[in-house]
Design a protein around this motif. Structure first.
Motif, PDB file in Angstrom:
ATOM      1  N   ARG A 129       1.561   6.564  -7.103  1.00  0.00           N
ATOM      2  CA  ARG A 129       0.565   7.584  -7.420  1.00  0.00           C
ATOM      3  C   ARG A 129       1.189   8.974  -7.380  1.00  0.00           C
ATOM      4  O   ARG A 129       0.844   9.853  -8.161  1.00  0.00           O
ATOM      5  CB  ARG A 129      -0.594   7.502  -6.427  1.00  0.00           C
ATOM      6  CG  ARG A 129      -1.905   7.956  -7.019  1.00  0.00           C
ATOM      7  CD  ARG A 129      -2.988   7.943  -5.981  1.00  0.00           C
ATOM      8  NE  ARG A 129      -3.559   6.648  -5.718  1.00  0.00           N
ATOM      9  CZ  ARG A 129      -4.318   5.976  -6.564  1.00  0.00           C
ATOM     10  NH1 ARG A 129      -4.571   6.482  -7.742  1.00  0.00           N
ATOM     11  NH2 ARG A 129      -4.805   4.801  -6.257  1.00  0.00           N
ATOM     12  N   SER A 179       0.832  -1.194   0.000  1.00  0.00           N
ATOM     13  CA  SER A 179       0.000   0.000   0.000  1.00  0.00           C
ATOM     14  C   SER A 179       0.871   1.250   0.000  1.00  0.00           C
ATOM     15  O   SER A 179       0.540   2.250  -0.649  1.00  0.00           O
ATOM     16  CB  SER A 179      -0.971  -0.070   1.175  1.00  0.00           C
ATOM     17  OG  SER A 179      -0.946   1.087   1.912  1.00  0.00           O
ATOM     18  N   ALA A 219      -0.954   6.996 -16.792  1.00  0.00           N
ATOM     19  CA  ALA A 219      -0.140   6.166 -17.685  1.00  0.00           C
ATOM     20  C   ALA A 219      -1.024   5.348 -18.616  1.00  0.00           C
ATOM     21  O   ALA A 219      -0.717   5.177 -19.790  1.00  0.00           O
ATOM     22  CB  ALA A 219       0.755   5.249 -16.862  1.00  0.00           C
ATOM     23  N   GLU A 220      -2.146   4.848 -18.076  1.00  0.00           N
ATOM     24  CA  GLU A 220      -2.970   3.926 -18.855  1.00  0.00           C
ATOM     25  C   GLU A 220      -3.917   4.635 -19.818  1.00  0.00           C
ATOM     26  O   GLU A 220      -4.164   4.167 -20.912  1.00  0.00           O
ATOM     27  CB  GLU A 220      -3.780   3.043 -17.904  1.00  0.00           C
ATOM     28  CG  GLU A 220      -2.924   1.996 -17.218  1.00  0.00           C
ATOM     29  CD  GLU A 220      -3.560   1.437 -15.956  1.00  0.00           C
ATOM     30  OE1 GLU A 220      -2.884   0.698 -15.246  1.00  0.00           O
ATOM     31  OE2 GLU A 220      -4.728   1.765 -15.662  1.00  0.00           O
ATOM     32  N   ARG A 221      -4.466   5.789 -19.381  1.00  0.00           N
ATOM     33  CA  ARG A 221      -5.532   6.407 -20.171  1.00  0.00           C
ATOM     34  C   ARG A 221      -5.238   7.833 -20.625  1.00  0.00           C
ATOM     35  O   ARG A 221      -5.974   8.397 -21.414  1.00  0.00           O
ATOM     36  CB  ARG A 221      -6.811   6.450 -19.329  1.00  0.00           C
ATOM     37  CG  ARG A 221      -7.418   5.111 -19.034  1.00  0.00           C
ATOM     38  CD  ARG A 221      -8.163   4.605 -20.241  1.00  0.00           C
ATOM     39  NE  ARG A 221      -8.858   3.373 -19.944  1.00  0.00           N
ATOM     40  CZ  ARG A 221     -10.091   3.315 -19.439  1.00  0.00           C
ATOM     41  NH1 ARG A 221     -10.743   4.403 -19.162  1.00  0.00           N
ATOM     42  NH2 ARG A 221     -10.660   2.141 -19.231  1.00  0.00           N
ATOM     43  N   PRO A 270      -1.220   5.764 -12.057  1.00  0.00           N
ATOM     44  CA  PRO A 270      -1.475   4.688 -13.012  1.00  0.00           C
ATOM     45  C   PRO A 270      -2.495   5.043 -14.095  1.00  0.00           C
ATOM     46  O   PRO A 270      -2.281   4.727 -15.256  1.00  0.00           O
ATOM     47  CB  PRO A 270      -1.996   3.554 -12.134  1.00  0.00           C
ATOM     48  CG  PRO A 270      -1.467   3.840 -10.785  1.00  0.00           C
ATOM     49  CD  PRO A 270      -1.345   5.319 -10.668  1.00  0.00           C
ATOM     50  N   VAL A 271      -3.588   5.719 -13.712  1.00  0.00           N
ATOM     51  CA  VAL A 271      -4.604   6.022 -14.727  1.00  0.00           C
ATOM     52  C   VAL A 271      -4.035   6.972 -15.778  1.00  0.00           C
ATOM     53  O   VAL A 271      -4.367   6.893 -16.961  1.00  0.00           O
ATOM     54  CB  VAL A 271      -5.863   6.649 -14.106  1.00  0.00           C
ATOM     55  CG1 VAL A 271      -6.955   6.773 -15.151  1.00  0.00           C
ATOM     56  CG2 VAL A 271      -6.355   5.801 -12.965  1.00  0.00           C
ATOM     57  N   ASP A 327      -8.943  11.010 -18.653  1.00  0.00           N
ATOM     58  CA  ASP A 327      -9.469  10.026 -17.704  1.00  0.00           C
ATOM     59  C   ASP A 327      -8.774  10.120 -16.353  1.00  0.00           C
ATOM     60  O   ASP A 327      -9.370   9.827 -15.320  1.00  0.00           O
ATOM     61  CB  ASP A 327      -9.344   8.606 -18.274  1.00  0.00           C
ATOM     62  CG  ASP A 327     -10.527   8.277 -19.167  1.00  0.00           C
ATOM     63  OD1 ASP A 327     -11.426   9.124 -19.265  1.00  0.00           O
ATOM     64  OD2 ASP A 327     -10.558   7.191 -19.761  1.00  0.00           O
ATOM     65  N   ARG A 373       2.104   1.719  -3.474  1.00  0.00           N
ATOM     66  CA  ARG A 373       1.030   2.200  -4.318  1.00  0.00           C
ATOM     67  C   ARG A 373       0.899   3.736  -4.197  1.00  0.00           C
ATOM     68  O   ARG A 373       0.793   4.438  -5.186  1.00  0.00           O
ATOM     69  CB  ARG A 373      -0.271   1.528  -3.891  1.00  0.00           C
ATOM     70  CG  ARG A 373      -1.294   1.531  -4.960  1.00  0.00           C
ATOM     71  CD  ARG A 373      -2.318   0.431  -4.850  1.00  0.00           C
ATOM     72  NE  ARG A 373      -2.502  -0.116  -3.555  1.00  0.00           N
ATOM     73  CZ  ARG A 373      -2.373  -1.406  -3.265  1.00  0.00           C
ATOM     74  NH1 ARG A 373      -2.060  -2.249  -4.211  1.00  0.00           N
ATOM     75  NH2 ARG A 373      -2.570  -1.850  -2.052  1.00  0.00           N
ATOM     76  N   ARG A 427     -10.589  12.654 -14.563  1.00  0.00           N
ATOM     77  CA  ARG A 427     -11.902  12.114 -14.184  1.00  0.00           C
ATOM     78  C   ARG A 427     -11.774  11.218 -12.958  1.00  0.00           C
ATOM     79  O   ARG A 427     -12.564  11.304 -12.021  1.00  0.00           O
ATOM     80  CB  ARG A 427     -12.491  11.300 -15.332  1.00  0.00           C
ATOM     81  CG  ARG A 427     -13.055  12.153 -16.438  1.00  0.00           C
ATOM     82  CD  ARG A 427     -14.021  11.350 -17.308  1.00  0.00           C
ATOM     83  NE  ARG A 427     -14.417  12.145 -18.452  1.00  0.00           N
ATOM     84  CZ  ARG A 427     -13.906  12.010 -19.677  1.00  0.00           C
ATOM     85  NH1 ARG A 427     -12.994  11.062 -19.912  1.00  0.00           N
ATOM     86  NH2 ARG A 427     -14.290  12.779 -20.655  1.00  0.00           N
ATOM     87  N   ALA A 428     -10.750  10.359 -12.970  1.00  0.00           N
ATOM     88  CA  ALA A 428     -10.539   9.452 -11.835  1.00  0.00           C
ATOM     89  C   ALA A 428     -10.240  10.242 -10.574  1.00  0.00           C
ATOM     90  O   ALA A 428     -10.702   9.912  -9.482  1.00  0.00           O
ATOM     91  CB  ALA A 428      -9.392   8.484 -12.142  1.00  0.00           C
TER      92      ALA A 428
END
Lengths: 218, 426
Positions: free
Chosen positions: B294, B287, B302-304, B299-300, B308, B290, B311-312
């Motif tokens: 962040r 944790s 990097a991914e999106r 992560p979002v 997004d 993690r 938005r997250a």
């Protein structure tokens, strides 16, 4: 029960295969990339898919996209998505079609093999398994204004609701909180009244109702 | 072949001459009133600064003059092929008009524009008009012997002067025609060059001096040093977090497991308890890692990508937040994406913590080579850059990318923070 497993890190994939086999699952395929997963889901017709969000070749959300696509082709295909981190954004995308059979868990949850396998079985049976972190994020946001119906729940009712929103049945909740199933049934009835939700026997619909309530003004 | 080429050259030169004359005329007629207007407004506006009115108007006037100068730069490029570099300092978009005016007056480019206007009114006008005169005046000369002289010479004996040729009758009109022909030859030869002189004059007046270029270098050096400083501080923080957090937990876990190995036969109960403790340690290490990830690169994101990710971010806030994204499906450059994300994150944290807002709106938009993000809340307002606020840090970070930050936050709200970063979508 036949499982398709997608995870790009060898150590984790290997560990998951061993874990699932130890609990008498049949591994139909253990793949390491998006295109392989797509093929495996289309050809092998597994009972459940366990999928890592981030997969090669893009190393973005390839796994999630594959899972969503496979569910569009075969509605209700049970998919348990694993991730290093959990985001409401992804949880909402997974739950969006409302057909159930969805799980979204932190990878850490495999530490507790018993609970993890329970989640896989629940998803395979068409239920849901939402990570406690997703639920806690939702609850934290709801209580932001201090006056929402969620804030009128008693601490015990909140505990029950958290577990219910994760997708657990009354029996499982009773076991976890060490109370009788009758007590849990009473709490859930109270929760449904306070949140203004329809009572339903169906475990899966129950979860979707709770989540829809928590997420309603988005 | 040879002749053809020559007549072709002559033809293109004649076309160039007529083009220069037409453009010169348009430039002279169009620019004179605008230059006079710009110069006068600037003078009046600056003269009114001491009584306060000028501070309100000067930023607008200066902005207008700059836009006009940029227009003329573009014309010089398009019509004369003369590239004129421009180096305006970005205006600090604070709410305080005095600070804005002060910053604008400190920019040497403002004064250079003013001087250019002063020179452009006579000299720019003349050099623009001259090709037109050289091309159109000979036409009159050539037309005089053809009968035009009758119109001008009404009383016999009183001469009409064409240039330095007195025209009294048809014979002397031929003299005028000869002068016209000579002028036309001159025009044919020099009109384009004179036209060019106009743009070279503009260039001489509008080109930033060495000192300004040096100033630009200074600003770049400063923002680069800021960037290096922040990233070095980041690295130190990450190193410390890893060292004190995850690393220490893993060591403890290893020790626990070692003890378990020893105890497993002797004292299974205690071994079990230690195993549970080791599992707890590993969960906590995860944790912590993690959270660290962040903080480095969510992560979002990097991914999106940016849309997004924001938005997250909004979904995790305790305040209802609406996000609208218009990025034409593209991804922003990775470094800009990251900077923009953390800037938005900081602004949202500020809004939640300090504004008392019940609703927040985030708007992401990319257009004309700029990423524009605005964060608006319906809180109590009163936010300001400087005075140790987080906004100054955001501004500094954006500075690395030549980005700017504007804050509008009157007491009583609402607060609107706008960021603009030049970048391309990929």
């Amino acid at each position: 029960m036949r499982v398709v497993l997608a995870e790009d890190l060898f150590l984790l994939r290997d560990g998951l295969v061993r874990l699932l086999e130890a609990y008498d699952f049949e591994i139909a395929a253990a793949v390491e990339s998006g295109p392989e997963l797509e093929r495996a889901l289309a050809e092998l017709e597994p009972d459940v898919a366990v999928v890592d969000v981030r997969l090669p070749p893009t190393h973005t959300d390839e796994g999630l996209q594959c899972a969503l696509q496979a569910r569009r082709r075969r509605p209700g295909l049970p998919v348990l998505v694993l991730s290093q981190h959990v985001e409401q954004l992804y949880a909402r995308e997974l739950l969006a079609d409302g057909t159930g059979g969805i799980g979204y868990l932190l990878k850490d949850r495999v530490f507790d093999a018993e609970q993890f396998v329970d989640a896989v079985r629940r998803v395979a049976a068409g239920g849901t398994a939402m990570d406690p972190q997703v639920i806690q994020q939702l609850l934290a946001r709801r209580s932001g204004d201090g006056q929402g119906p969620v804030d009128r729940l008693t601490p015990r009712e909140r505990e029950v609701m958290e577990l219910m929103a994760q997708g657990r049945s009354n029996a499982a909740i009773a076991g976890k909180l060490v109370v009788t199933e009758r007590a849990v049934a009473k709490h859930t009835a109270n929760i449904f009244v306070k949140l203004g939700l329809e009572v339903s026997d169906d475990d899966n619909r129950r979860v979707l109702a709770v989540l829809a309530y928590l997420d309603r003004d988005r | 072949m040879n002749t053809n080429t020559k007549s072709g050259e002559g033809g293109s030169r004649a076309r160039g001459m007529v083009l220069a004359a037409g453009r010169g005329l348009a430039l002279a007629v169009g620019s004179l009133p605008l230059s006079i207007l710009g110069f006068c407004l600037s003078l009046v506006s600056m003269a009114l600064i001491p009584i306060g009115v000028g501070a309100l108007t000067t930023p607008y006037v200066v902005k207008g003059v700059r836009a006009y100068a940029e227009r003329r730069r573009a014309l010089a490029e398009r019509w004369g092929g003369v590239h004129i570099p421009s180096a305006y300092r970005p205006a600090p978009e604070t709410v305080n008009p005095f600070r804005r005016t002060y910053a604008l007056l400190r920019d040497p480019a403002t004064w250079r524009d003013l001087l250019w206007l002063l020179v452009d009114i006579p000299a720019g006008f003349l050099t623009a008009l001259l090709p037109a005169v050289l091309v159109f005046y000979p036409i009159e000369g050539l037309a005089l012997p053809a009968g035009l002289w009758r119109v001008y010479v009404e009383t016999p004996g009183v001469a009409y002067w064409y240039g330095f040729v007195p025209v009294t009758d048809r014979t002397s009109a031929f003299g005028a025609a000869a002068l016209g022909a000579v002028l036309l030859v001159v025009a044919h030869r020099y009109a384009v060059r004179v036209h060019q002189v106009h743009f070279l004059l503009t260039k001489a007046m509008l080109t930033p001096s060495q000192a300004e270029l040096a100033e630009r270098v200074r600003v770049l050096t400063e923002t680069r040093r800021d960037a290096v400083d922040t990233s070095a501080a980041e690295l130190r923080r990450i190193e410390r977090d890893l060292h004190d957090g995850a690393q220490a937990r893993l060591v403890a876990m290893g020790m626990d497991l070692g003890t378990v190995e020893m105890l497993v036969d002797k004292d299974p109960e205690k071994a079990k308890a230690l195993l549970a403790q080791a599992r707890q340690s590993s969960a906590e290490a995860l944790s912590e890692l993690r959270d660290l990830v962040r903080g480095i690169h969510p992560p979002v994101l990097a991914e999106r990508g940016l849309g997004d990710a924001v938005r997250a971010l909004a979904l995790r806030l305790p305040v209802t937040t609406e996000v609208s994204v218009e990025l034409e499906g593209g991804r922003v450059d990775a470094p800009v994406e990251s900077a923009a994300y953390f800037a938005v994150s900081e602004l949202l944290t500020n809004a939640v913590k300090h504004s008392g807002a019940g609703r927040i709106w985030v708007d992401l938009h990319h257009g004309a080579g700029r990423l524009r993000i605005s964060v608006t809340d319906d809180g109590t307002g009163g936010a300001a850059i400087g005075a140790g606020s987080g906004l100054a840090g955001v501004e500094r970070r954006l500075g690395t990318f030549d980005g700017v930050l504007a804050v509008s936050s009157p007491a009583g709200g609402p607060t609107m923070v706008t960021m603009e970063i030049p970048c391309v979508l990929s």
